[in-house]
Design a protein around this motif. Sequence first.
Motif, PDB file in Angstrom:
ATOM      1  N   ALA A  45       0.824  -1.208   0.000  1.00 52.43           N
ATOM      2  CA  ALA A  45       0.000   0.000   0.000  1.00 52.43           C
ATOM      3  C   ALA A  45       0.857   1.256   0.000  1.00 52.43           C
ATOM      4  O   ALA A  45       0.599   2.206  -0.757  1.00 52.43           O
ATOM      5  CB  ALA A  45      -0.934  -0.008   1.216  1.00 52.43           C
ATOM      6  N   VAL A  99       0.956   1.035  -4.253  1.00 49.08           N
ATOM      7  CA  VAL A  99      -0.396   1.466  -4.618  1.00 49.08           C
ATOM      8  C   VAL A  99      -0.572   2.968  -4.429  1.00 49.08           C
ATOM      9  O   VAL A  99      -0.977   3.682  -5.358  1.00 49.08           O
ATOM     10  CB  VAL A  99      -1.455   0.686  -3.821  1.00 49.08           C
ATOM     11  CG1 VAL A  99      -2.866   1.122  -4.250  1.00 49.08           C
ATOM     12  CG2 VAL A  99      -1.289  -0.819  -4.030  1.00 49.08           C
ATOM     13  N   ALA A 100      -0.271   3.488  -3.244  1.00 53.29           N
ATOM     14  CA  ALA A 100      -0.442   4.926  -3.007  1.00 53.29           C
ATOM     15  C   ALA A 100       0.435   5.787  -3.911  1.00 53.29           C
ATOM     16  O   ALA A 100      -0.039   6.800  -4.453  1.00 53.29           O
ATOM     17  CB  ALA A 100      -0.195   5.254  -1.533  1.00 53.29           C
ATOM     18  N   ARG A 121      -1.067   6.592  -7.377  1.00 49.80           N
ATOM     19  CA  ARG A 121      -2.252   7.435  -7.529  1.00 49.80           C
ATOM     20  C   ARG A 121      -1.869   8.812  -8.042  1.00 49.80           C
ATOM     21  O   ARG A 121      -0.850   9.384  -7.646  1.00 49.80           O
ATOM     22  CB  ARG A 121      -3.000   7.567  -6.194  1.00 49.80           C
ATOM     23  CG  ARG A 121      -4.279   8.386  -6.357  1.00 49.80           C
ATOM     24  CD  ARG A 121      -5.082   8.529  -5.087  1.00 49.80           C
ATOM     25  NE  ARG A 121      -6.190   9.451  -5.343  1.00 49.80           N
ATOM     26  CZ  ARG A 121      -7.083   9.826  -4.441  1.00 49.80           C
ATOM     27  NH1 ARG A 121      -7.004   9.363  -3.219  1.00 49.80           N
ATOM     28  NH2 ARG A 121      -8.047  10.659  -4.760  1.00 49.80           N
ATOM     29  N   LEU A 139      -6.452   5.939  -0.108  1.00 48.77           N
ATOM     30  CA  LEU A 139      -6.916   4.778  -0.840  1.00 48.77           C
ATOM     31  C   LEU A 139      -8.349   4.459  -0.427  1.00 48.77           C
ATOM     32  O   LEU A 139      -8.970   5.198   0.323  1.00 48.77           O
ATOM     33  CB  LEU A 139      -5.990   3.586  -0.571  1.00 48.77           C
ATOM     34  CG  LEU A 139      -4.512   3.822  -0.882  1.00 48.77           C
ATOM     35  CD1 LEU A 139      -3.683   2.594  -0.532  1.00 48.77           C
ATOM     36  CD2 LEU A 139      -4.323   4.207  -2.344  1.00 48.77           C
ATOM     37  N   GLY A 181      -7.416  -0.291  -2.842  1.00 53.25           N
ATOM     38  CA  GLY A 181      -6.769   0.280  -4.016  1.00 53.25           C
ATOM     39  C   GLY A 181      -7.020   1.758  -4.134  1.00 53.25           C
ATOM     40  O   GLY A 181      -7.597   2.394  -3.248  1.00 53.25           O
ATOM     41  N   THR A 182      -6.567   2.316  -5.237  1.00 53.70           N
ATOM     42  CA  THR A 182      -6.809   3.728  -5.515  1.00 53.70           C
ATOM     43  C   THR A 182      -8.243   3.918  -5.995  1.00 53.70           C
ATOM     44  O   THR A 182      -8.855   2.992  -6.536  1.00 53.70           O
ATOM     45  CB  THR A 182      -5.877   4.242  -6.617  1.00 53.70           C
ATOM     46  OG1 THR A 182      -6.241   3.622  -7.861  1.00 53.70           O
ATOM     47  CG2 THR A 182      -4.426   3.949  -6.312  1.00 53.70           C
ATOM     48  N   ARG A 232      -4.984  -1.591  -7.707  1.00 54.72           N
ATOM     49  CA  ARG A 232      -5.583  -2.169  -6.516  1.00 54.72           C
ATOM     50  C   ARG A 232      -4.953  -3.519  -6.186  1.00 54.72           C
ATOM     51  O   ARG A 232      -4.265  -4.122  -7.023  1.00 54.72           O
ATOM     52  CB  ARG A 232      -7.089  -2.335  -6.682  1.00 54.72           C
ATOM     53  CG  ARG A 232      -7.532  -3.430  -7.637  1.00 54.72           C
ATOM     54  CD  ARG A 232      -9.059  -3.501  -7.724  1.00 54.72           C
ATOM     55  NE  ARG A 232      -9.507  -4.707  -8.409  1.00 54.72           N
ATOM     56  CZ  ARG A 232      -9.613  -4.844  -9.721  1.00 54.72           C
ATOM     57  NH1 ARG A 232      -9.296  -3.816 -10.517  1.00 54.72           N
ATOM     58  NH2 ARG A 232     -10.032  -5.982 -10.251  1.00 54.72           N
TER      59      ARG A 232
END
Length: 233
Positions: free
Chosen positions: A23, A27-28, A31, A39, A47-48, A61
């Motif tokens: 994350a 993932v972050a 974005r 998120l 996820g985003t 995600r």
Amino acid sequence: MAVELKPLPGSFADARDGLHRVAEELVAPARKPHNEIALAQTDGGFGTPDFEFAGSRMQVRVEGAELVLSSDGEERRAPLTSLADGAALLGAELLPDGLPDDTTPLDIDPEAAARLADYYALGAEALDRFTEDLPPEADASTKNLWPEHFDIAIEAGPEAAGQRANYGASPGDEQHDEPYIYVGPWTAEVEGQLWNASGFNGAELGYADLLAADDPVDATVDFFRIRYEALRA
């Protein structure tokens, strides 16, 4: 929507910690725009939100133990074996600050990842039900899943009256081996049976209590409402 919780496997803490790294480090950062890190709970994980990038509608995600990159509805997937493998799916354009090259195995057990996904689904539904009945003066914030603490939460309550607090679902931390529901007042110093938190000023409801509840979502909503009213008293 009914949410069913199951007992946690012994691999849960390791999987949670591995997914927390995903994350924060994959993932972050993907974005857009770059100053947006919040998120969301998504089917099978987190996820985003959808975002625009290079003329396409994108989402990054985690679903179970896989990283998913969606572009205009077309999906590409990679098993979350390491941060480096996940970064290879996203590429340098989505991660312009550099691709993580850590090849250390993440050891994300799919069963443990599924339990985390179920827990986030519970937290998301309970927060929605809690906030829909709050009065306008509560000024409830948007529901977000924060990569730093890896919890899904909102803020609510009049700040000027000393009643504002965080309401959320944490998957566990240094003081808690298992997930827990929490209420953390911003400024109010609280005490008594309602306020039983360990490691912070507030209240918590443990995973064992959620498993024992007839309906864990109802139990979570009631937990939030009772403490919201207590802060107003």
